[in-house]
Design a protein around this motif. Structure first.
Motif, PDB file in Angstrom:
ATOM      1  N   ALA A   1       0.985   4.847  -5.650  1.00 36.22           N
ATOM      2  CA  ALA A   1       1.398   5.674  -4.515  1.00 36.22           C
ATOM      3  C   ALA A   1       0.277   5.825  -3.496  1.00 36.22           C
ATOM      4  CB  ALA A   1       1.875   7.041  -4.998  1.00 36.22           C
ATOM      5  N   VAL A   2      -0.949   5.951  -3.958  1.00 31.75           N
ATOM      6  CA  VAL A   2      -2.093   6.070  -3.051  1.00 31.75           C
ATOM      7  C   VAL A   2      -2.275   4.765  -2.282  1.00 31.75           C
ATOM      8  CG1 VAL A   2      -4.603   6.392  -2.932  1.00 31.75           C
ATOM      9  CG2 VAL A   2      -3.221   7.836  -4.453  1.00 31.75           C
ATOM     10  N   LEU A   3      -2.157   3.649  -2.985  1.00 31.07           N
ATOM     11  CA  LEU A   3      -2.266   2.335  -2.347  1.00 31.07           C
ATOM     12  C   LEU A   3      -1.151   2.151  -1.320  1.00 31.07           C
ATOM     13  CD1 LEU A   3      -3.777  -0.385  -2.263  1.00 31.07           C
ATOM     14  CD2 LEU A   3      -2.317  -1.144  -4.145  1.00 31.07           C
ATOM     15  N   ARG A   4       0.081   2.479  -1.719  1.00 37.46           N
ATOM     16  CA  ARG A   4       1.241   2.355  -0.822  1.00 37.46           C
ATOM     17  C   ARG A   4       1.031   3.180   0.442  1.00 37.46           C
ATOM     18  NH1 ARG A   4       5.429   5.718  -3.273  1.00 37.46           N
ATOM     19  NH2 ARG A   4       4.149   7.256  -2.207  1.00 37.46           N
ATOM     20  N   ASP A   5       0.640   4.441   0.264  1.00 35.28           N
ATOM     21  CA  ASP A   5       0.470   5.324   1.422  1.00 35.28           C
ATOM     22  C   ASP A   5      -0.709   4.895   2.290  1.00 35.28           C
ATOM     23  OD1 ASP A   5       2.630   6.705   0.359  1.00 35.28           O
ATOM     24  OD2 ASP A   5       1.428   8.384  -0.381  1.00 35.28           O
ATOM     25  N   GLY A   6      -1.773   4.433   1.667  1.00 33.75           N
ATOM     26  CA  GLY A   6      -2.940   3.972   2.417  1.00 33.75           C
ATOM     27  C   GLY A   6      -2.639   2.762   3.287  1.00 33.75           C
ATOM     28  N   LEU A   7      -1.726   1.933   2.807  1.00 32.18           N
ATOM     29  CA  LEU A   7      -1.348   0.736   3.559  1.00 32.18           C
ATOM     30  C   LEU A   7      -0.152   0.964   4.480  1.00 32.18           C
ATOM     31  CD1 LEU A   7      -1.694  -1.810   0.628  1.00 32.18           C
ATOM     32  CD2 LEU A   7      -3.183  -1.651   2.632  1.00 32.18           C
ATOM     33  N   GLY A   8       0.547   2.082   4.280  1.00 35.84           N
ATOM     34  CA  GLY A   8       1.730   2.364   5.095  1.00 35.84           C
ATOM     35  C   GLY A   8       2.885   1.428   4.790  1.00 35.84           C
ATOM     36  N   LEU A   9       3.051   1.082   3.513  1.00 39.55           N
ATOM     37  CA  LEU A   9       4.100   0.151   3.105  1.00 39.55           C
ATOM     38  C   LEU A   9       5.198   0.861   2.322  1.00 39.55           C
ATOM     39  CD1 LEU A   9       1.842  -2.737   1.740  1.00 39.55           C
ATOM     40  CD2 LEU A   9       2.965  -2.624   3.979  1.00 39.55           C
ATOM     41  N   SER A  10       6.351   0.232   2.237  1.00 38.52           N
ATOM     42  CA  SER A  10       7.414   0.731   1.357  1.00 38.52           C
ATOM     43  C   SER A  10       7.092   0.326  -0.076  1.00 38.52           C
ATOM     44  CB  SER A  10       8.766   0.147   1.771  1.00 38.52           C
ATOM     45  OG  SER A  10       8.803  -1.245   1.497  1.00 38.52           O
ATOM     46  N   ASP A  11       7.725   0.989  -1.028  1.00 33.64           N
ATOM     47  CA  ASP A  11       7.555   0.620  -2.430  1.00 33.64           C
ATOM     48  C   ASP A  11       7.908  -0.852  -2.652  1.00 33.64           C
ATOM     49  OD1 ASP A  11       6.856   3.224  -3.020  1.00 33.64           O
ATOM     50  OD2 ASP A  11       8.646   3.681  -4.188  1.00 33.64           O
ATOM     51  N   ALA A  12       9.031  -1.273  -2.069  1.00 31.73           N
ATOM     52  CA  ALA A  12       9.506  -2.643  -2.278  1.00 31.73           C
ATOM     53  C   ALA A  12       8.530  -3.676  -1.722  1.00 31.73           C
ATOM     54  CB  ALA A  12      10.889  -2.823  -1.650  1.00 31.73           C
ATOM     55  N   THR A  13       8.004  -3.429  -0.535  1.00 35.55           N
ATOM     56  CA  THR A  13       7.073  -4.377   0.077  1.00 35.55           C
ATOM     57  C   THR A  13       5.788  -4.463  -0.733  1.00 35.55           C
ATOM     58  OG1 THR A  13       7.999  -3.998   2.272  1.00 35.55           O
ATOM     59  CG2 THR A  13       5.771  -4.913   2.169  1.00 35.55           C
ATOM     60  N   LEU A  14       5.246  -3.309  -1.129  1.00 35.40           N
ATOM     61  CA  LEU A  14       4.027  -3.326  -1.930  1.00 35.40           C
ATOM     62  C   LEU A  14       4.277  -4.015  -3.266  1.00 35.40           C
ATOM     63  CD1 LEU A  14       1.093  -2.666  -2.432  1.00 35.40           C
ATOM     64  CD2 LEU A  14       1.790  -0.361  -3.128  1.00 35.40           C
ATOM     65  N   SER A  15       5.394  -3.710  -3.911  1.00 41.28           N
ATOM     66  CA  SER A  15       5.720  -4.321  -5.203  1.00 41.28           C
ATOM     67  C   SER A  15       5.789  -5.841  -5.101  1.00 41.28           C
ATOM     68  CB  SER A  15       7.048  -3.780  -5.735  1.00 41.28           C
ATOM     69  OG  SER A  15       6.922  -2.426  -6.085  1.00 41.28           O
ATOM     70  N   LYS A  16       6.368  -6.342  -4.017  1.00 42.99           N
ATOM     71  CA  LYS A  16       6.484  -7.793  -3.815  1.00 42.99           C
ATOM     72  C   LYS A  16       5.097  -8.436  -3.738  1.00 42.99           C
ATOM     73  CE  LYS A  16       7.612 -10.893  -0.140  1.00 42.99           C
ATOM     74  NZ  LYS A  16       7.962 -10.961   1.256  1.00 42.99           N
ATOM     75  N   HIS A  17       4.209  -7.834  -2.974  1.00 45.25           N
ATOM     76  CA  HIS A  17       2.859  -8.392  -2.832  1.00 45.25           C
ATOM     77  C   HIS A  17       2.064  -8.257  -4.138  1.00 45.25           C
ATOM     78  CE1 HIS A  17       2.941  -9.542   1.356  1.00 45.25           C
ATOM     79  NE2 HIS A  17       3.546  -8.393   1.636  1.00 45.25           N
ATOM     80  N   LEU A  18       2.239  -7.146  -4.835  1.00 42.93           N
ATOM     81  CA  LEU A  18       1.544  -6.975  -6.111  1.00 42.93           C
ATOM     82  C   LEU A  18       2.020  -7.987  -7.137  1.00 42.93           C
ATOM     83  CD1 LEU A  18       1.334  -3.090  -6.454  1.00 42.93           C
ATOM     84  CD2 LEU A  18      -0.443  -4.681  -5.673  1.00 42.93           C
ATOM     85  N   LYS A  19       3.319  -8.290  -7.128  1.00 44.21           N
ATOM     86  CA  LYS A  19       3.841  -9.299  -8.058  1.00 44.21           C
ATOM     87  C   LYS A  19       3.207 -10.654  -7.785  1.00 44.21           C
ATOM     88  CE  LYS A  19       8.031 -11.488  -9.848  1.00 44.21           C
ATOM     89  NZ  LYS A  19       7.229 -12.489 -10.482  1.00 44.21           N
ATOM     90  N   THR A  20       3.069 -11.015  -6.522  1.00 46.17           N
ATOM     91  CA  THR A  20       2.433 -12.285  -6.154  1.00 46.17           C
ATOM     92  C   THR A  20       0.993 -12.327  -6.665  1.00 46.17           C
ATOM     93  OG1 THR A  20       3.839 -12.516  -4.201  1.00 46.17           O
ATOM     94  CG2 THR A  20       1.781 -13.776  -4.215  1.00 46.17           C
ATOM     95  N   LEU A  21       0.262 -11.236  -6.454  1.00 44.88           N
ATOM     96  CA  LEU A  21      -1.130 -11.177  -6.906  1.00 44.88           C
ATOM     97  C   LEU A  21      -1.228 -11.152  -8.431  1.00 44.88           C
ATOM     98  CD1 LEU A  21      -2.423  -8.630  -4.245  1.00 44.88           C
ATOM     99  CD2 LEU A  21      -3.157 -11.024  -4.458  1.00 44.88           C
ATOM    100  N   ALA A  22      -0.308 -10.456  -9.085  1.00 46.74           N
ATOM    101  CA  ALA A  22      -0.304 -10.394 -10.554  1.00 46.74           C
ATOM    102  C   ALA A  22       0.028 -11.756 -11.149  1.00 46.74           C
ATOM    103  CB  ALA A  22       0.683  -9.338 -11.042  1.00 46.74           C
TER     104      ALA A  22
END
Length: 101
Positions: free
Chosen positions: A31-52
């Motif tokens: 949540a801190v990462l999401r809010d710091g970047l100003g992203l939606s949960d879905a958008t952040l999750s998509k990028h995190l999946k790529t990195l993971a």
């Protein structure tokens, strides 16, 4: 210091920002990462999946002592491979920009 190497996967603007924020800490709450970047949960999750999927980040779920319900916090952190890839990419960007270490 890892060898300077341009990394197309990390270079995408959102993923570069994610890695930059995570580089300074051991781990960060989703949540801190999401809010710091100003992203939606879905958008952040998509990028995190790529990195993971590349082995660059780890995701850990943990119960929250502050919550009475069963929801768990998701913690995000760079792996050693992710730190090396990010540091190498930053080195490559410095070389491109003509920066001297």
């Amino acid at each position: 210091m890892p060898e300077a190497q341009f990394n197309d996967l990390i270079h995408a603007p959102t993923r570069l920002r994610i890695c930059g924020l995570l580089r300074a800490v051991n781990q960060m709450d989703f949540a801190v990462l999401r809010d710091g970047l100003g992203l939606s949960d879905a958008t952040l999750s998509k990028h995190l999946k790529t990195l993971a999927d590349a082995g660059y980040i780890r995701l850990d779920k943990a119960a929250s002592a502050d919550r009475q319900d069963a929801r768990r916090l998701t913690w995000v952190g760079l792996t050693r491979k992710g730190r090396e890839a990010f540091d190498g990419h930053v080195g490559a960007l410095r070389a491109i920009a003509g920066a001297v270490d």
